[in-house]
Design a protein around this motif. Structure first.
Motif, mmCIF file in Angstrom:
data_model
loop_
_atom_site.group_PDB
_atom_site.id
_atom_site.type_symbol
_atom_site.label_atom_id
_atom_site.label_comp_id
_atom_site.label_asym_id
_atom_site.label_seq_id
_atom_site.Cartn_x
_atom_site.Cartn_y
_atom_site.Cartn_z
ATOM 1 N N ASP A 301 0.836 -1.201 0.000
ATOM 2 C CA ASP A 301 0.000 0.000 0.000
ATOM 3 C C ASP A 301 0.869 1.249 0.000
ATOM 4 O O ASP A 301 2.002 1.253 0.482
ATOM 5 C CB ASP A 301 -0.952 0.000 1.196
ATOM 6 N N HIS A 302 0.330 2.322 -0.532
ATOM 7 C CA HIS A 302 1.069 3.576 -0.641
ATOM 8 C C HIS A 302 1.267 4.228 0.723
ATOM 9 O O HIS A 302 2.322 4.819 0.989
ATOM 10 C CB HIS A 302 0.321 4.531 -1.581
ATOM 11 N N ARG A 363 -2.912 8.522 -3.457
ATOM 12 C CA ARG A 363 -3.388 7.173 -3.150
ATOM 13 C C ARG A 363 -3.215 6.854 -1.668
ATOM 14 O O ARG A 363 -4.051 6.162 -1.066
ATOM 15 C CB ARG A 363 -2.633 6.145 -3.999
ATOM 16 N N GLU A 366 -6.070 8.264 0.269
ATOM 17 C CA GLU A 366 -7.288 7.470 0.062
ATOM 18 C C GLU A 366 -7.257 6.192 0.895
ATOM 19 O O GLU A 366 -8.268 5.785 1.483
ATOM 20 C CB GLU A 366 -7.418 7.142 -1.421
ATOM 21 N N GLU A 367 -6.097 5.549 0.959
ATOM 22 C CA GLU A 367 -5.969 4.334 1.761
ATOM 23 C C GLU A 367 -6.160 4.623 3.240
ATOM 24 O O GLU A 367 -6.799 3.843 3.962
ATOM 25 C CB GLU A 367 -4.603 3.701 1.511
ATOM 26 N N GLU A 368 -5.607 5.741 3.703
ATOM 27 C CA GLU A 368 -5.792 6.139 5.102
ATOM 28 C C GLU A 368 -7.280 6.365 5.390
ATOM 29 O O GLU A 368 -7.801 5.950 6.427
ATOM 30 C CB GLU A 368 -4.997 7.416 5.385
ATOM 31 N N GLN A 370 -9.859 5.071 3.801
ATOM 32 C CA GLN A 370 -10.567 3.795 3.763
ATOM 33 C C GLN A 370 -10.368 3.017 5.055
ATOM 34 O O GLN A 370 -11.300 2.374 5.558
ATOM 35 C CB GLN A 370 -10.098 2.970 2.571
ATOM 36 N N ARG A 371 -9.184 3.080 5.620
ATOM 37 C CA ARG A 371 -8.902 2.342 6.840
ATOM 38 C C ARG A 371 -9.558 2.986 8.060
ATOM 39 O O ARG A 371 -10.089 2.305 8.929
ATOM 40 C CB ARG A 371 -7.386 2.246 7.049
ATOM 41 N N ALA A 389 -11.088 1.066 -4.183
ATOM 42 C CA ALA A 389 -10.319 -0.077 -3.692
ATOM 43 C C ALA A 389 -9.665 -0.809 -4.849
ATOM 44 O O ALA A 389 -10.151 -0.811 -5.968
ATOM 45 C CB ALA A 389 -11.236 -1.025 -2.913
ATOM 46 N N ARG A 390 -8.544 -1.475 -4.537
ATOM 47 C CA ARG A 390 -7.799 -2.188 -5.569
ATOM 48 C C ARG A 390 -8.445 -3.521 -5.876
ATOM 49 O O ARG A 390 -9.010 -4.162 -5.008
ATOM 50 C CB ARG A 390 -6.357 -2.422 -5.089
#
Length: 470
Positions: A301-302, A363, A366-368, A370-371, A389-390
């Motif tokens: 993940d980024h 990215r 966005e991952e942060e 989502q978590r 999401a990937r």
């Protein structure tokens, strides 16, 4: 009692040598500003530890130098007072380094007396919580260090490390015994390689296909201590590449870190390992990572990559980032249009992951999101504010293991220079389908807050952590 370590940037080691070297064999001295990091509890030794990381080397002005011989060096304290003032203003630790060109391996009684006076002067100027770091260079290359935290007995540093583009070296007073299981390794690289590996505390962030393989390779190389970090649990889809995982692990949703830890311990080799189930930025993981000598970034993940990108520079802990690109065909047919493995070494004076285009801050945000806030992520995704999401990526165990092998071989290069070129390969990209390899270059972008400026290299602990906002 708190123990201490000192980590020097390679460029600072070179600057110190240039400032204090003398062809006539007289002693020399210089000032060093250090960052500081406090480890409340090392997850393996259970000790509190202070780490001092070099931030800047400063020459003692010519007009302040009083005398020097093969047995002593003295200078006026006028510049030292100004040096102390700057250390306090910038939240750094004052340090001094001097040479013992004659080879006296240790601090002399005169060193004790002189440093005690400087320490008292520092505290009078900067307050009762001020600390003084002291180092000696013995001969041309050996370093010893200590920290003055009170006026009685300074705390000897157990190790002085040097990190940079050529690799990592550790000079330690606590050299552990080496298991005879690794004797065959010494036939390839000499006995010293086993000692160096045994001294290491290695972090592995991410315990999937590459991370689980990295952990097993490190175990069978004979590293002394290992910390594995991951927040995920085993799924059936992991079983084709997660070393040590079983169908029962998938059925009971075992933590990946526990599977990796148990597989390491099952070999019976003399390695200490601590498993931390959680996100890399958890408070428990922070202390653990700060205690490492080197870290393998095996996360895909980024956000995790950018976190380790910053950690490597703030704490002078080299990170070897591992990546795998298995890109499916776009015409709907089975097969891959790209299959490649990559390793990237993160140290000061090397381009960072953002400048290399490997990690994307957008990215990562966005991952942060989502978590931390899945509902808000879904809302923004519906409004096309996030990429989303990937999709599951292809995975082949031989490819993930080859990427892990590339990364662990880079560690060996940084320890023993087995390739003979005297430096790490900062970036390596291997086309798995063509058996071709290249070493892509990159520039540190002007204005990059991580690699484009040395303002944060060796800073250590700051508030907020890693100087991140939000």
């Amino acid at each position: 009692m708190t123990v201490s370590d000192i980590i020097l940037q390679e460029r600072h080691r070179d600057e110190i040598q240039a400032l204090i070297a003398s062809e006539s064999g007289v002693e020399g001295a210089a000032y060093v500003l250090f960052g500081h990091s406090a480890i409340a509890c090392d997850p393996l030794t259970r000790e509190a530890r202070d780490r001092y990381t070099s931030f800047e080397v400063i020459s003692i002005p010519l007009e302040d130098r009083v005398s020097a011989s093969t047995r002593h060096v003295t200078w006026s304290t006028r510049s030292f007072v100004r040096f102390c003032k700057r250390a306090k203003e910038e939240g750094l630790i004052a340090g001094i380094v001097h040479s013992h060109p004659g080879g006296l391996d240790g601090f002399s009684m005169q060193d004790d007396a002189n440093e005690r006076e400087l320490f008292q002067l520092l505290r009078n100027r900067n307050g009762d919580d001020a600390q003084l770091v002291s180092m000696i260079q013995v001969g041309d290359a050996l370093y010893r260090g200590r920290a003055w935290i009170d006026e009685q007995i300074p705390s000897m540093s157990r190790r002085v490390s040097v990190v940079g583009r050529t690799g990592i070296s550790i000079q330690a007073s606590d050299v552990p015994p080496v298991d005879p299981a690794f004797n065959r390794q010494a036939l390839a690289f000499g006995n010293e390689v086993n000692v160096r590996l045994r001294q290491l505390t290695v972090g592995v962030v991410g315990c999937g296909g590459t991370g689980s393989a990295v952990a097993q390779l490190l175990n069978r190389l004979g590293v002394g201590r290992m910390i594995v970090i991951d927040d995920d649990e085993v799924e059936i889809s992991n079983l084709n590449r997660l070393h040590g995982a079983t169908m029962r692990d998938a059925q009971r949703k075992a933590a990946k870190v526990h599977v990796v830890r148990d597989e390491v311990l099952r070999t019976g080799l003399d390695v200490e390992i601590q498993a931390i189930k959680g996100w890399v930025d958890s408070l428990e993981a922070r202390d653990a990572l700060k205690s490492c000598d080197i870290i393998f970034g095996c996360t895909d993940d980024h956000a995790g990559r950018i976190f380790l990108n910053r950690l490597a520079h703030f704490y002078l802990i080299p990170v070897i980032d591992v990546g795998l690109a298995l890109m499916p065909r776009t015409d709907g047919k089975p097969g891959l249009r790209e299959m490649a493995a990559r390793t990237t070494v993160l140290v000061p004076e090397a381009p960072c992951l953002i400048c290399r285009g490997i990690a994307d801050p957008v990215r990562a945000r966005e991952e942060e999101l989502q978590r931390r806030n899945p509902k808000e992520f879904d809302r923004q995704k519906a409004e096309a504010y996030v990429i989303g999401a990937r999709n599951p990526a292809p995975a082949v165990v031989t490819f993930t293991t080859e990427a892990a092998t590339m990364a662990v071989n880079e560690l060996l290069q940084g320890l023993v220079n087995y390739r003979g070129d005297g430096q790490w390969t900062l970036s390596r990209y291997r086309r798995l389908d063509r058996a071709e390899e290249r070493r892509p270059g990159a520039k540190m972008a002007d204005g990059c807050p991580i690699c484009g400026s040395d303002d944060q290299w060796g800073r250590g602990d700051v508030v907020p952590f890693l100087d991140r906002v939000g």
